[in-house]
Enzyme design. Sequence first.
Site: not given
Length: 441
Positions: A87, A90, A169, A308, A398
Site C-alpha cells: 500500500c 503510509c 486500515c 477553520n 502542508c
Amino acid sequence: MAQIFKAKKKPLKQQTLELTITGMDHQGRGIAKHNNKVCFVSGALPNETVKATLVEDKAKYSSAKVTKVIQASESRVDAFCEHYNQCGGCQLQHLEVSQQVVEKQTAVTQLFSKFAKLNSLNWQTPLLSKPVHYRRSARIAVMFDKAAKKMRVGYRASGSKNIVSINKCAVLDEVFTDVFTLFDDLINQHKALHSISHLQLCQSDKQNFVVIRHTKAINDDTKALVEHITKSQQFKIVWQSESDAIEHSHLAMPFYYLKEFDLKFEFGLGNFIQVNAQVNEAMLKQAANWLDLKGDENLLDLFCGIGNFSLVLAKQAKSVIGVEGVTSAVAMAAQNAQTNSITNAQFHCFDLTQSIQSAPWFSKNLDVLVLDPSRTGAMAVLEQLPLKQFKTILYVSCDPVTLARDSAIISQAGFDLNKIGLMNMFPHTGHIETMALFQRR
C-alpha cells in the site's frame, strides 16, 4: 506528414546496491550516495546499511527500494499493517513514531537552510495525536483488475496506479473498520455496482458518511440493497453520480465542534476539513496562543476554507477578512459565522493565484496575515501583497518545500522567523505539516 523520431528509453538495468544511509528527506526516504550523486532510498532509515534495488537513475539523482537491512537503526520497528509493503498510504511504519517527528523536523530544518538561508530555527514542542485511528476522512479507490478479473477496493500501490485490496486500515477511525471488506463483497457480487469509481469516507460529530461516487446510473433496487446490507453499520450511505453535486437537504448537516472555542463548524461532504481532529484543535489553540491578539487587530486569512482559523481568531481580533477560491467553502464559512453569531468576520471568493490589484477584499488597514495554502504554497499572492504593512504573519503549511521557499520571500520583506513548530497531522506517513510565526523587524 513529417515523422519525428523519438528514441525509446532504455530499460533500467536491474542493480542491487549496498548503501549507507546518512539522512532522511522530507518525503520519508533515506538518503545515500551512489555514483557521486544523491540516491533516495524508500524503506531505509538514517544510520542504516541496506541492500536496495535501483528503480530510477536520473542525471542528478537516483532512487532505490530496500530489499534487505544489513545493519538496522535503533529506531526501526516492525510495521503494524499487513498491507504496508504494498500500500502507498503510509511510508514510515518501519520508524518508531516519536522518531518520525524528529526526522521530519530535521528535514524541515534542512529545507529552510537551503531555500530561506535560515539555519537557526526556534523549534517549539510538536503537536501530536494518537498514532492510530486518527483519520476522520479518506478516499478509497475502486477499480477493475483485468489480471485478477475482479473489482478491487483499497488504496493505490506505492508509485503505481494499481489498487491494493485492503482488509482494514489502522489509521482510519474505527467506525470505518468494515468498509473495505463490506464493499469488496458488495461490488464484486453485483455488476450494477461496477460503475463505482471511489468511496469518500467522512466522520462528523453526530453522524458518519460513506459517499459512493459512480460514473453510471445505479438503479433504485440496487441502491436499496446496499443500504439494507449496510444498515447495521455506523455510517450513512450517500449516492453521488459523476455529474451531480451532493444534495444536503435530506441529510443531517455534517459538523465538528471545537470545545476549546465553543464553535460549531458545519461543512459539506465535498468541502475540505483537516483529517486529524485532535491535531486540528491543538493547531488552532497554538495559532491563537502564538498570535496573542489584543482585540484591536484587523486580520486577513487567506485560503480560509470553511473558516477553520477565521472564526477562532475572530473571537480575539477586531475584524477578520477570509479569502478562499472555492465557492462552496466560502458559503460554508459565511454560514458558520452566522451560526456562531460572529459578526466581525466577512468572506470573499477569490482565486489567489491571480492578480489582487483590484481585489475588493484588500485593505491597507490590515495588520495580521494568516496563510493556510495547499501544497503549491502561497508564492503567487505573497509576491503581490505589500507585506511590510503587516506586523505579524502566521503561515500554516502542508508542504515543507513551498513553506521554505515562501519563507525566503517573507524574510526578504523584513520579517524574522520567531517560532516554528511541527504538527504531526499524519503519523506513519511522509506528510509534514508545519506552523511558522513571522514578526516584522
